[in-house]
Motif scaffolding. Sequence first.
Motif, mmCIF file in Angstrom:
data_model
loop_
_atom_site.group_PDB
_atom_site.id
_atom_site.type_symbol
_atom_site.label_atom_id
_atom_site.label_comp_id
_atom_site.label_asym_id
_atom_site.label_seq_id
_atom_site.Cartn_x
_atom_site.Cartn_y
_atom_site.Cartn_z
ATOM 1 N N PRO A 155 0.826 -1.216 0.000
ATOM 2 C CA PRO A 155 0.000 0.000 0.000
ATOM 3 C C PRO A 155 0.859 1.264 0.000
ATOM 4 O O PRO A 155 1.968 1.293 0.536
ATOM 5 C CB PRO A 155 -0.816 -0.118 1.288
ATOM 6 C CG PRO A 155 -0.037 -1.050 2.154
ATOM 7 C CD PRO A 155 0.674 -1.995 1.236
ATOM 8 N N VAL A 156 0.312 2.315 -0.616
ATOM 9 C CA VAL A 156 0.942 3.633 -0.636
ATOM 10 C C VAL A 156 0.048 4.577 0.159
ATOM 11 O O VAL A 156 -1.119 4.786 -0.200
ATOM 12 C CB VAL A 156 1.125 4.152 -2.072
ATOM 13 C CG1 VAL A 156 1.776 5.536 -2.056
ATOM 14 C CG2 VAL A 156 1.963 3.178 -2.900
ATOM 15 N N ILE A 157 0.592 5.105 1.238
ATOM 16 C CA ILE A 157 -0.142 6.037 2.092
ATOM 17 C C ILE A 157 0.589 7.378 2.062
ATOM 18 O O ILE A 157 1.767 7.458 2.415
ATOM 19 C CB ILE A 157 -0.253 5.507 3.533
ATOM 20 C CG1 ILE A 157 -1.081 4.221 3.551
ATOM 21 C CG2 ILE A 157 -0.875 6.558 4.451
ATOM 22 C CD1 ILE A 157 -1.207 3.592 4.920
ATOM 23 N N TYR A 158 -0.103 8.420 1.656
ATOM 24 C CA TYR A 158 0.536 9.729 1.497
ATOM 25 C C TYR A 158 0.395 10.588 2.752
ATOM 26 O O TYR A 158 -0.697 10.728 3.299
ATOM 27 C CB TYR A 158 -0.078 10.490 0.319
ATOM 28 C CG TYR A 158 0.472 10.053 -1.013
ATOM 29 C CD1 TYR A 158 1.717 10.527 -1.460
ATOM 30 C CD2 TYR A 158 -0.214 9.149 -1.820
ATOM 31 C CE1 TYR A 158 2.236 10.117 -2.670
ATOM 32 C CE2 TYR A 158 0.304 8.743 -3.033
ATOM 33 C CZ TYR A 158 1.535 9.222 -3.450
ATOM 34 O OH TYR A 158 2.061 8.811 -4.653
ATOM 35 N N ASP A 159 1.533 11.131 3.172
ATOM 36 C CA ASP A 159 1.524 12.250 4.095
ATOM 37 C C ASP A 159 1.336 13.495 3.227
ATOM 38 O O ASP A 159 2.273 13.996 2.623
ATOM 39 C CB ASP A 159 2.835 12.315 4.881
ATOM 40 C CG ASP A 159 2.897 13.471 5.877
ATOM 41 O OD1 ASP A 159 2.102 14.419 5.721
ATOM 42 O OD2 ASP A 159 3.747 13.437 6.779
ATOM 43 N N GLY A 160 0.078 13.946 3.171
ATOM 44 C CA GLY A 160 -0.251 15.138 2.395
ATOM 45 C C GLY A 160 -0.515 16.319 3.307
ATOM 46 O O GLY A 160 -1.404 17.134 3.024
ATOM 47 N N ALA A 161 0.257 16.409 4.384
ATOM 48 C CA ALA A 161 0.014 17.436 5.405
ATOM 49 C C ALA A 161 -0.080 18.831 4.803
ATOM 50 O O ALA A 161 -0.884 19.655 5.264
ATOM 51 C CB ALA A 161 1.119 17.392 6.463
ATOM 52 N N HIS A 162 0.694 19.101 3.760
ATOM 53 C CA HIS A 162 0.788 20.453 3.198
ATOM 54 C C HIS A 162 -0.266 20.734 2.131
ATOM 55 O O HIS A 162 -0.298 21.844 1.582
ATOM 56 C CB HIS A 162 2.166 20.649 2.534
ATOM 57 C CG HIS A 162 3.320 20.364 3.419
ATOM 58 N ND1 HIS A 162 4.606 20.189 2.941
ATOM 59 C CD2 HIS A 162 3.416 20.225 4.766
ATOM 60 C CE1 HIS A 162 5.436 19.948 3.945
ATOM 61 N NE2 HIS A 162 4.729 19.951 5.061
ATOM 62 N N CYS A 163 -1.116 19.764 1.795
ATOM 63 C CA CYS A 163 -1.759 19.722 0.486
ATOM 64 C C CYS A 163 -3.179 20.270 0.397
ATOM 65 O O CYS A 163 -3.813 20.121 -0.648
ATOM 66 C CB CYS A 163 -1.766 18.289 -0.023
ATOM 67 S SG CYS A 163 -0.125 17.707 -0.477
#
Length: 371
Positions: A155-163
Motif C-alpha cells: 500500500p501507498v499512504i501519502y503524508d499530504g500534510a501540506h496539500c
Amino acid sequence: MIVPHDPLYVTRPTLPPRDDIEDLLKKIWDSRFLTNRGPLLQRFETELERYLDVPHVSIVANATLGCMVALRSLGIDQGEVITPAFSFVATAHAARWVGFDLVFADIDPVTLNLDPKDVERRITPRTRAIFPVHCYANPCDVEALAEIGARHNIPVIYDGAHCFGAVDEGGSLLRHGDLSVVSFHATKVFSTFEGGAIISHDAKTKQLIDRLCNYGIVDETQIEALGLNAKMSELHAALGLAQLPYVASDIEKRAGVSQRYWDQMSGIPGVTCVCPPNRAGLNYYSFPILVGQQYPMSRDILYQKLQDVGVHARKYFYPLLADLPMYSDVSPGGLDNARRASEQVLCLPLYPDLASTDQDRIIACICDPCG
C-alpha cells in the motif's frame, strides 16, 4: 547598524471574521455536544468532501494522529515502512510510534519528493508500506509510486500534510494513494488551529478509520480494534466550518506573494526557488529556496542575516531525519539529494497578508546579501 523591525515569522495564521463563528458557538453551547463526532463535525466532514471532491473524509485531532491511524488501519504490527529522509519529523515519528521499522529513501533533486527509483531499490520482503510526502504540496510522482506499490502488493499512504487545496490535472492531490492524510494545523493553508483528516476511497475503510479514532469502539459493548483517541472537538470543527469559505481567497493571495518572490529572486545565482508559482495546482503553502554554492554565503549565514533583521525564516527540513538520535539505528546510506536539500533549504515568510514592504525587506536581504 541593524535597524529594528517588527518580527516576520515564516507563517501567520489566517482567522475567519469573529462574527462568522458566533452562530456556530451558540449551537455548541445550546446542544452541549462537545466531542464524539458531534453534529458540527459531521457537517464539517460533508463540506470537506464536497470542497475537496474526495469520496470519504475522516476528521482527526491532528495529522500526526491521522498518519498513525492510517498506518494502523493496514492491520500490520511489524515490518518496514519506506519514507523520505527529507521531511518534517512527524512523518517518521508516526510510523515508529505504531511499531514499524523505518527505511529512509532519497528524494528527487528538483521536486524534493520521494524518488521512486530509490524506493524500488529499498523494497525487501519486510516492506509493508510506502509512505511518501507531497513536500511543500509539490505532487509526488504518483503514477510511478502507484505502479511500484501495485507490482509489489504494497500500500501507498501519502503524508499530504501540506496539500489542502493543491490539485493536479485530475483533482485534489489528496485522492492519491490507498489513503492520504492532510493537516489543518495553524501553520497550514487551511487551519482549525489543530486538526487534520484522512481521505479514504470506500465506506468500509472510512468506518474502520473512524472506529480506530475512537478507541476501536463499535457500540456500547463492543470494541473490535486497538484504537486510540484521535477525535476532533466540536469547537475545532466550528473553526473549520467558519474558515472554509475564505480558503480559496487566501490561496489566491498566497499566489501573489509567491509570484513577487519569484519575480525578484529567480535569477539570483545560487538561489533555486523550489515551487515556481506558474506551476498549475499549487496551493502556495510555502516558499522554499535552496542556497547553493554559487551564492556568496552559506544557507546558515543567510539564515542568521535574516534573523538579525527580524525575519524568522526556517530550515524546513533540517536536520535530516536520518541524522536524528532516535533514528541512529537506521543506516540507509545513499541519501545524497536529501542531505544536500537539508543543508541548503530555507523557507521564507509566506502568508496571505504579508505586506509588500515587509516582503521587500526579505527580498533585499537575499538580493544584496553583502549590503
